[in-house]
Design an enzyme around this catalytic site. Structure first.
Site, PDB file in Angstrom:
ATOM      1  N   ASP A 290       0.885  -1.317  -0.074  1.00 31.51           N
ATOM      2  CA  ASP A 290      -0.067  -0.120   0.154  1.00 31.51           C
ATOM      3  C   ASP A 290       0.990   1.267   0.057  1.00 31.51           C
ATOM      4  O   ASP A 290       1.800   1.468   0.683  1.00 31.51           O
ATOM      5  CB  ASP A 290      -1.022  -0.133   1.149  1.00 31.51           C
ATOM      6  CG  ASP A 290      -2.032  -1.077   1.070  1.00 31.51           C
ATOM      7  OD1 ASP A 290      -2.156  -1.515   0.186  1.00 31.51           O
ATOM      8  OD2 ASP A 290      -2.881  -1.256   2.216  1.00 31.51           O
TER       9      ASP A 290
ATOM     10  N   GLU B 284     -13.371  -5.030  -2.117  1.00 35.45           N
ATOM     11  CA  GLU B 284     -13.228  -4.538  -0.853  1.00 35.45           C
ATOM     12  C   GLU B 284     -14.564  -4.729   0.052  1.00 35.45           C
ATOM     13  O   GLU B 284     -15.363  -4.182  -0.210  1.00 35.45           O
ATOM     14  CB  GLU B 284     -12.426  -3.283  -0.824  1.00 35.45           C
ATOM     15  CG  GLU B 284     -11.286  -2.980  -1.411  1.00 35.45           C
ATOM     16  CD  GLU B 284     -10.837  -1.399  -1.336  1.00 35.45           C
ATOM     17  OE1 GLU B 284     -11.559  -0.671  -1.148  1.00 35.45           O
ATOM     18  OE2 GLU B 284      -9.603  -1.338  -1.930  1.00 35.45           O
TER      19      GLU B 284
END
Length: 302
Positions: free
Chosen positions: A12, A131
């Site tokens: 990330d 997600e």
């Protein structure tokens, strides 16, 4: 027997930095994304996932320079996610050196993009990123890196995305992400058994055994993880003096960041690390012990 299972570190990224949080919040700067990516490549990662965590918020992907640099030294598939909203965006990311794109927000807003992009670039390049947050027994899809809830059911959306042309699914359990509590095995199993394309399980790995568990128990085709790998390479920091050794300095960890207190060992009133850091090689060894096919590692990857 299942075909070779891939081990995929997830990085990330915010700006030039690798970051890590819990349930997509409280992200800490860990160091240079490029350094970690090279470490994982050298150790035997099968692929890498780069996720720009603020791209959807600012409606742009800021990873092009990092992709170009990474693709010069790393020769495994690279999936890029965050802020990709059009065929032109996909083309730009692929030209920069990515092999696949993973899209969440725009696919939910504009499902026809799945079909259009898979026809142009091939379904093998098009990953639907899902997600998910579990709330009162319902798996809901979220967008914008966990900032916005939708009325999409994750299992239904997974099946629809595949019907539209997605060649792979990246399923991240937000409620597990960064916690070290293990993957959401039920979620991965439901989706894996509902679709005909590979499913990458992401979110929750807390030790070297969890990836094997999600493959054997939930039928995942690939496993992605971050905390257990990132902290493995940071654990040599002297957490009592907060001094960095030469290796950490090369990793680009900010000297005065004050963000490594979470790496303390639990003594003296500080918090314990919630995961058991481990290497890619130890994850693969555990998989082999559990009868899972993995890509063999060279001696340089041990």
């Amino acid at each position: 027997m299942k075909s070779t299972v891939r081990v995929i570190p997830r990085l990330d990224i915010k700006g030039p930095n690798l970051v890590k949080g819990i349930e997509f919040e409280g992200n800490r700067v860990l160091g240079s994304a490029e350094y970690f990516a090279k470490k994982y490549y050298d150790e035997g990662a099968d692929e890498l996932i780069y996720q720009d965590i603020v791209a959807s918020l600012y409606r742009r992907n800021g990873l092009l320079d990092i992709i170009r640099k990474t693709s010069k030294d790393i020769f495994i598939p690279l999936t890029v996610a965050g802020g990709i909203r059009s065929v032109d965006d996909i083309r730009e990311v692929l030209r920069a050196g990515a092999d696949k794109v993973a899209i969440n927000t725009e696919f939910i807003s504009n499902p026809s993009l799945i079909t259009d992009s898979s026809k142009i670039f091939g379904s093998q390049c098009i990953v639907c990123s899902i997600e998910v947050y579990a709330f009162k027994g319902v798996y809901q899809c979220w967008t914008d890196y966990g900032r916005e809830v939708t009325n999409f059911n994750a299992i239904d959306w997974a099946k629809r995305a595949v019907d539209l042309g997605a060649g792979e699914l990246l399923v991240t359990a937000i409620h597990k992400e960064g916690t070290g509590q293990g993957y959401d095995y039920e979620l991965i199993e439901k989706i894996s058994n509902s679709v005909s394309v590979p499913v990458i399980a992401c979110g929750g790995a807390g030790n070297e055994k969890d990836p094997s568990k999600v493959v054997n128990q939930s039928n995942a085709d690939a496993v992605s993880m971050s905390s257990i790998l990132h902290y493995h390479y940071m654990k040599h920091i002297d957490t009592h003096t907060m001094k960095y050794n030469e290796s950490q300095l090369r990793m680009g960890i900010p000297i005065d960041s004050g963000n490594i207190d979470f790496l303390r060992d639990g003594h003296g009133g500080s918090r314990e690390l919630m995961v058991e850091p481990c290497s890619i090689s130890s994850i693969k060894r555990n998989m082999e012990e559990q009868g899972i096919n993995v890509r063999k590692m060279t001696n340089s990857e041990e």
